[in-house]
Design an enzyme around this catalytic site. Structure first.
Site, PDB file in Angstrom:
ATOM      1  N   ASP A  20      44.359  34.610  47.745  1.00  0.00           N
ATOM      2  CA  ASP A  20      42.927  34.528  47.427  1.00  0.00           C
ATOM      3  C   ASP A  20      42.137  35.832  47.612  1.00  0.00           C
ATOM      4  O   ASP A  20      40.990  35.801  48.063  1.00  0.00           O
ATOM      5  CB  ASP A  20      42.268  33.419  48.255  1.00  0.00           C
ATOM      6  CG  ASP A  20      42.707  32.023  47.831  1.00  0.00           C
ATOM      7  OD1 ASP A  20      43.442  31.918  46.835  1.00  0.00           O
ATOM      8  OD2 ASP A  20      42.318  31.049  48.497  1.00  0.00           O
ATOM      9  N   LYS A 115      46.208  28.015  42.171  1.00  0.00           N
ATOM     10  CA  LYS A 115      46.075  26.765  42.926  1.00  0.00           C
ATOM     11  C   LYS A 115      44.661  26.212  42.787  1.00  0.00           C
ATOM     12  O   LYS A 115      43.714  26.933  42.468  1.00  0.00           O
ATOM     13  CB  LYS A 115      46.405  26.979  44.407  1.00  0.00           C
ATOM     14  CG  LYS A 115      45.438  27.875  45.174  1.00  0.00           C
ATOM     15  CD  LYS A 115      45.904  28.016  46.629  1.00  0.00           C
ATOM     16  CE  LYS A 115      45.044  28.976  47.431  1.00  0.00           C
ATOM     17  NZ  LYS A 115      43.656  28.527  47.632  1.00  0.00           N
ATOM     18  N   CYS A 148      42.655  28.556  53.629  1.00  0.00           N
ATOM     19  CA  CYS A 148      43.764  28.599  52.677  1.00  0.00           C
ATOM     20  C   CYS A 148      45.024  29.228  53.267  1.00  0.00           C
ATOM     21  O   CYS A 148      46.140  28.802  52.964  1.00  0.00           O
ATOM     22  CB  CYS A 148      43.331  29.330  51.415  1.00  0.00           C
ATOM     23  SG  CYS A 148      42.057  28.423  50.500  1.00  0.00           S
TER      24      CYS A 148
END
Length: 211
Positions: A20, A115, A148
């Site tokens: 991310d 995702k 995450c």
């Protein structure tokens, strides 16, 4: 612990996961910044993470980038309701600048996983990719440490991979929650180390090409 770390870091079975690193999370004009989140820790790790990626490319370790996207097809009612309760704005919407990578330039032989949940394993092909490449040890980096990153790391451990959390290459907007995840991993889910220790082990065992 040091001997186990050396054993698990064999290049033939190790891959780097980068989670991310996207504009909405990292850029000064992204959604996090607009939401008055503290980006200081996130921005601190970026140069270090970019340097690590260059090191592992030299020895052809697999690099897998994970990115989050949100849209009407994948957002759950639970996710939307929690966001509304917490008064959070949309983030990393599909096809927007905010969802693009921040200062990362994946190469053609590197893999990208998209995702829609916190964990990079949930609803993606990440596990298949890892097993197809014979990757057993995961070097885990990225943001957010307590969301995450931790969700992915827990799922990796539950799937019998061996996670190694790179403490100086993960970050959060909350330093207290970042530290809590570090302690959780130390106690239950893997090994915590730093890039300096990682590169030192590789250099000692496999030569100067790891520097």
């Amino acid at each position: 612990m040091e001997s186990l770390l050396e054993e698990k870091l064999h290049p033939a079975q190790t891959g780097l996961i980068v989670i991310d690193i996207q504009n909405d999370f990292c850029h000064e004009h992204g959604a996090f910044s607009k939401g008055k989140r503290d980006l200081s820790m996130i921005q601190e790790i970026i140069p270090r993470l970019l340097g690590l990626i260059e090191h592992v490319r030299k020895v052809r370790l697999p690099v897998i980038y994970v990115r989050t996207t949100h849209d009407d097809w994948t957002n759950s009612n639970a996710y939307l309701q929690i966001n509304k309760l917490r008064k959070r704005s949309p983030i990393c919407s599909s096809g927007t600048w905010g969802a693009e990578f921040f200062k990362l330039s994946p190469q053609r032989d590197e893999y990208i996983v998209t995702k829609h949940r916190y964990s990079a394993f949930q609803g993606t092909d990440l596990e298949m990719v890892l097993r197809s490449r014979g990757i057993e040890t995961l070097l885990v980096s990225g943001i957010m440490t307590n969301v995450c990153v931790e969700s992915t790391l827990r799922d990796a451990f539950s799937r019998d991979f061996f996670p190694i959390l790179l403490e100086d290459c993960v970050a959060s907007d909350r330093r207290d929650l970042h530290r809590a995840t570090i302690e959780n991993v130390r106690d239950y889910f893997g090994i915590v180390t730093c890039t300096e220790a990682l590169l030192k082990i590789w250099q000692q065992r496999y030569g100067k090409k790891f520097l």
